[in-house]
Scaffold this motif. Structure first.
Motif, PDB file in Angstrom:
ATOM      1  N   LEU A  15       0.803  -1.223   0.000  1.00 22.10           N
ATOM      2  CA  LEU A  15       0.000   0.000   0.000  1.00 22.10           C
ATOM      3  C   LEU A  15       0.835   1.271   0.000  1.00 22.10           C
ATOM      4  N   THR A  16       2.156   1.152  -0.053  1.00 22.16           N
ATOM      5  CA  THR A  16       3.029   2.328   0.035  1.00 22.16           C
ATOM      6  C   THR A  16       2.736   3.342  -1.055  1.00 22.16           C
ATOM      7  N   THR A  17       2.520   2.892  -2.271  1.00 20.48           N
ATOM      8  CA  THR A  17       2.336   3.805  -3.404  1.00 20.48           C
ATOM      9  C   THR A  17       0.883   3.870  -3.880  1.00 20.48           C
ATOM     10  N   ARG A  18      -0.019   3.203  -3.202  1.00 15.41           N
ATOM     11  CA  ARG A  18      -1.417   3.194  -3.635  1.00 15.41           C
ATOM     12  C   ARG A  18      -2.170   4.400  -3.072  1.00 15.41           C
ATOM     13  N   LYS A  19      -3.207   4.822  -3.803  1.00 18.08           N
ATOM     14  CA  LYS A  19      -4.016   5.968  -3.383  1.00 18.08           C
ATOM     15  C   LYS A  19      -5.499   5.641  -3.474  1.00 18.08           C
ATOM     16  N   ILE A  20      -6.274   6.422  -2.734  1.00 14.92           N
ATOM     17  CA  ILE A  20      -7.717   6.205  -2.646  1.00 14.92           C
ATOM     18  C   ILE A  20      -8.423   6.862  -3.835  1.00 14.92           C
ATOM     19  N   ASN A  21      -9.451   6.218  -4.338  1.00 11.12           N
ATOM     20  CA  ASN A  21     -10.291   6.762  -5.402  1.00 11.12           C
ATOM     21  C   ASN A  21     -11.429   7.568  -4.756  1.00 11.12           C
ATOM     22  N   PHE A  22     -11.326   8.901  -4.809  1.00 12.63           N
ATOM     23  CA  PHE A  22     -12.321   9.757  -4.173  1.00 12.63           C
ATOM     24  C   PHE A  22     -13.656   9.752  -4.912  1.00 12.63           C
ATOM     25  N   ASP A  23     -13.705   9.194  -6.119  1.00  8.36           N
ATOM     26  CA  ASP A  23     -14.956   9.123  -6.860  1.00  8.36           C
ATOM     27  C   ASP A  23     -15.809   7.925  -6.456  1.00  8.36           C
ATOM     28  N   HIS A  24     -15.269   7.044  -5.651  1.00  9.11           N
ATOM     29  CA  HIS A  24     -16.040   5.886  -5.214  1.00  9.11           C
ATOM     30  C   HIS A  24     -17.170   6.337  -4.286  1.00  9.11           C
ATOM     31  N   CYS A  25     -18.337   5.719  -4.444  1.00 14.45           N
ATOM     32  CA  CYS A  25     -19.516   6.151  -3.686  1.00 14.45           C
ATOM     33  C   CYS A  25     -19.317   5.997  -2.184  1.00 14.45           C
TER      34      CYS A  25
END
Length: 353
Positions: free
Chosen positions: A133-143
């Motif tokens: 998860l070091t380089t992963r980011k959250i998808n803010f478009d997810h409901c």
């Protein structure tokens, strides 16, 4: 009744308060490792937070198509068989009345028998997951992210471990009266319908779980809160603004401290310089060092030289200016030196002797 049994299991197993009982048999399959749950903070300090299941996993809210490959280890935890009687009076009894769902009229106790058999613990390999998860980011478009972000009381959590049964299990509950010689004195002829209840649920049913909270930053990066000290949530705009203002405040305080230290050092130097001069030679306000054979004090304005800072006491933060000086001395490439008449003129020429 299922909720009452899982609560009793968590209370007896313990695990330092990290375990959470599964609240409903119908939602038991949604509390698997890497599943997402929403933790809602209670208004009162004494009430525990409420966990709500979601149909999503951690993979669903991350940007990119790469799946998380962190392994899940499992092992046998214990063999759980519990027979207990609970008084209907008191805090725990009130909860039990709501959970068991049977007729308790005329009863003062409930007998609960839970046969879970051998239960297994399934947990995510934390170190492997953190590396992925070091380089992963959250998808803010997810409901789920949009809805959770709009609520200040909602915190997203990842299920890190679950405890499951390995065989078909049964739960039975009976409401009755306490007896002196036996656990319950059951009067069969006065045992109305609905005072006994039993359920059977299948193997591999999750009965408890534990979570790590997520703290999500404005740029989409996130942290797993691996300790109880760190708290999850969403970074807010006002939080970032406050942090910037706080850093600017610290910078200004540090700059002012350095300026005050420099002023104190310069004033201390001048105090030492003038005290040495006064100690060596008492001086009156009219002593301009006009003795024969010494340098002569002159008014620089008469020679078209403007007023400026004294080379002794006017070079710091306080620009002490003067119109007097000496043409016999030079300073910084100039063929004259600006000096106050008293005492800087005599102090300057004493130092160059």
């Amino acid at each position: 009744m299922f909720a009452a049994a899982t609560k009793s299991f968590v209370k007896q197993v313990g695990d330092g308060g990290r375990l959470v009982p599964v609240p409903s048999l119908s939602e038991a399959d949604k509390y698997q490792p890497l599943s997402l749950v929403v933790k809602k903070k209670r208004c009162f300090l004494l009430q525990r937070a409420k966990f709500t299941s979601t149909p999503f996993t951690l993979n669903d809210i991350l940007l990119g198509d790469r799946e998380i490959s962190a392994g899940i280890s499992s092992y046998q935890l214990l063999n759980y068989e519990d027979k207990s009687d609970v008084s209907l009076y008191g805090r725990r009894g009130n909860h039990m009345v709501n959970d068991v769902g049977i007729n308790v009229a005329g009863s003062d106790s409930i007998a609960v028998k839970a046969s879970f058999g051998v239960v297994t613990k399934h947990e995510v390999e934390v170190t492997t997951l953190l590396k992925e998860l070091t380089t992963r980011k959250i998808n803010f478009d997810h409901c789920l992210i949009r809805q959770s972000r709009s609520s200040r009381k909602a915190v997203l959590c990842v299920v890190m471990e679950s405890i499951r049964t390995t065989r078909q299990c049964s739960l039975s509950v009976h409401a009755g009266m306490r007896g002196e010689a036996v656990r319950f004195h059951i009067i069969d002829e006065q045992n109305p319908k609905g005072r006994d209840k039993a359920i059977v649920f299948p193997a591999h049913t999750t009965i408890a779980f534990s979570v790590f909270e997520l703290f999500i930053y404005l740029d989409g990066a996130f942290d797993l809160c691996v300790t109880s000290v760190s708290k999850g949530g969403f970074e807010r705009e006002e939080t970032t603004t406050f942090a910037v203002l706080y850093r600017l405040r610290n910078i200004l305080f540090e700059r002012n401290r350095r300026v005050m230290d420099a002023i104190a050092r310069s004033e201390l130097y001048m105090d030492d310089l003038f005290s040495d001069y006064y100690y060596d030679k008492p001086l009156s306000m009219t002593d301009f060092s006009l003795r024969e054979g010494t340098h002569v004090r002159v008014n620089l304005l008469n020679h078209n030289i403007p007023k400026g800072p004294c080379v002794l006491c006017g070079m710091g933060n306080y620009k002490r200016e003067t119109v007097y000086g000496c043409f016999e001395c030079s300073f910084n490439g100039q063929k004259y030196v600006r000096l106050h008449a008293v005492p800087c003129f005599d102090v300057w020429h004493k130092r160059i002797k």
